[in-house]
Write a protein that holds these residues in place. Structure first.
Motif, mmCIF file in Angstrom:
data_model
loop_
_atom_site.group_PDB
_atom_site.id
_atom_site.type_symbol
_atom_site.label_atom_id
_atom_site.label_comp_id
_atom_site.label_asym_id
_atom_site.label_seq_id
_atom_site.Cartn_x
_atom_site.Cartn_y
_atom_site.Cartn_z
ATOM 1 N N GLU A 197 0.864 -1.171 0.000
ATOM 2 C CA GLU A 197 0.000 0.000 0.000
ATOM 3 C C GLU A 197 0.907 1.230 0.000
ATOM 4 O O GLU A 197 2.019 1.184 0.519
ATOM 5 N N ALA A 199 1.628 5.702 0.026
ATOM 6 C CA ALA A 199 1.244 6.994 0.594
ATOM 7 C C ALA A 199 2.051 8.091 -0.095
ATOM 8 O O ALA A 199 3.221 7.894 -0.443
ATOM 9 N N TYR A 226 -2.724 6.285 -0.012
ATOM 10 C CA TYR A 226 -3.116 7.257 1.001
ATOM 11 C C TYR A 226 -2.539 8.610 0.593
ATOM 12 O O TYR A 226 -1.316 8.783 0.563
ATOM 13 N N THR A 228 -2.084 12.202 1.793
ATOM 14 C CA THR A 228 -2.239 12.873 3.074
ATOM 15 C C THR A 228 -1.083 13.836 3.322
ATOM 16 O O THR A 228 -0.171 13.961 2.500
ATOM 17 N N SER A 232 1.329 12.681 8.560
ATOM 18 C CA SER A 232 0.570 11.432 8.495
ATOM 19 C C SER A 232 1.256 10.421 7.595
ATOM 20 O O SER A 232 1.265 9.213 7.883
ATOM 21 N N LEU A 233 1.845 10.902 6.507
ATOM 22 C CA LEU A 233 2.578 10.006 5.612
ATOM 23 C C LEU A 233 3.726 9.333 6.361
ATOM 24 O O LEU A 233 3.918 8.116 6.272
ATOM 25 N N HIS A 235 4.010 8.824 9.529
ATOM 26 C CA HIS A 235 3.476 7.855 10.498
ATOM 27 C C HIS A 235 3.093 6.544 9.819
ATOM 28 O O HIS A 235 3.423 5.455 10.323
ATOM 29 N N LEU A 236 2.404 6.642 8.691
ATOM 30 C CA LEU A 236 1.984 5.424 7.987
ATOM 31 C C LEU A 236 3.186 4.577 7.584
ATOM 32 O O LEU A 236 3.140 3.343 7.635
ATOM 33 N N ARG A 241 2.456 0.619 7.614
ATOM 34 C CA ARG A 241 1.172 0.582 6.935
ATOM 35 C C ARG A 241 1.303 0.805 5.439
ATOM 36 O O ARG A 241 0.513 0.290 4.640
ATOM 37 N N ALA A 242 2.324 1.572 5.047
ATOM 38 C CA ALA A 242 2.455 1.928 3.632
ATOM 39 C C ALA A 242 3.917 2.180 3.291
ATOM 40 O O ALA A 242 4.762 2.398 4.171
#
Length: 315
Positions: A197, A199, A226, A228, A232-233, A235-236, A241-242
């Motif tokens: 995934e 971002a 994602y 963003t 936030s990027l 963090h992901l 997460r990404a």
């Protein structure tokens, strides 16, 4: 009759004095003259502002509305007059620079360099995810210079009279958590990320389409993107997460590594823009030179980028 500031001041004086007689004395007018002026103001506003009684005057509902607005308008005009007077008295040797830019380390580095070479310049900034918005502010004269960018060889944001010059061209890197199975590689093949995934930060250029096309050439369609803000990027990516898309100059960040993509399927072209009719050529040339040096300093702070440049023999 059109309503003027002096009319608001008159209404304010009557309300503060509590009677026409006392207000006339404070304003240096005869009471009949003030009464006549109030009637003209009331006609202009469409109704009575005060109710007259034995003990003075009391504001009507319309009068309260006018008084409430005057409490905002009159101080604002006074502040404007004071600020204009300070501006008129200020020496004109201090240059004003209004700099716009998309989010990223290059804007801060440019401001730092400009502050060093022009310490007396008054600088303000405007950041936006939208290259078109920055171009519009240049065209409207609300910005002096703007740092923007395009994907690959795409055209810069349109605008009549705008001049765009290239600052630098960077490869697009990927960022991943330092525990990612591919984090140890010197560069990453895009096909190896087919099941990830993704971002990235938002934008109104063609970058998203270019990325999708690059993935299609590699034989896959991104599972999810994602779009963003930078925090936030990060963090992901940090939590796994990404995988993120970033410029090669992305600063060193805890728990994250940045890696080039094999064969450089995506590039980002940094641009500096200004309006030809409002900027002197020598000023524009100086700011462009500082922007290029700012980019060089930012690139030098990225270990992964300096390694990539050395491997590709980029000066």
């Amino acid at each position: 009759m059109e309503l003027e500031l002096r009319h608001l001041k008159t209404v304010r004086a009557i309300a503060d004095a509590g009677s026409l007689t006392r207000a006339a004395t404070a304003l240096g007018l005869a009471q009949p003259a003030l009464s006549a002026q109030l009637k003209r103001i009331e006609r202009a506003l469409g109704g009575a502002l005060f109710v007259r009684g034995r003990h003075g005057v009391r504001a009507t509902a319309l009068g309260e509305l006018v008084l409430e607005r005057s409490r905002i308008v009159l101080p604002a005009v006074t502040e404007l007059q004071q600020e204009a007077a300070r501006f008129a008295r200020a020496p004109r040797t201090a240059e004003r620079l209004r700099i716009g830019g998309t989010h990223g380390p290059l804007l801060g580095a440019l401001l730092d360099r400009l502050a060093g070479v022009a310490p007396d310049a008054r600088m303000t900034t405007c950041t936006s995810w939208s290259e078109r918005e920055l171009a519009g502010q240049l065209a409207e004269g609300r910005l002096d210079f703007a740092l923007a960018g395009t994907c690959g060889t795409a055209s810069p944001p349109p605008g009549e009279g705008l001049v765009w010059r290239e600052v630098a061209v960077d490869p697009v890197f990927v960022m991943m958590t330092d525990g990612h199975p591919l984090a140890h590689r010197a560069e990453v093949d895009l096909t190896a990320l087919a099941y990830e995934e993704w971002a990235c930060v938002p934008g109104d250029g063609c970058f998203g389409d270019c990325f999708t096309a690059s993935c299609a050439r590699a034989g896959f369609t991104p599972r999810r993107m994602y779009e963003t803000d930078t925090a936030s990027l990060v963090h992901l990516v940090q939590v796994g997460r990404a995988v993120g898309l970033c410029r090669a100059t992305f600063p060193t960040t805890p728990k994250i590594v940045t890696r080039p993509l094999a064969d450089t399927p995506l590039t980002w072209r940094h641009l500096l823009g200004w309006h030809a009719a409002t900027q002197r050529q020598d000023t524009a040339a100086a700011v462009l030179s500082q922007a290029r040096m700012a980019h060089a300093s930012v690139a030098a702070n990225s270990d992964s980028y300096t390694e990539w440049m050395s491997a590709h023999r980029v000066p």
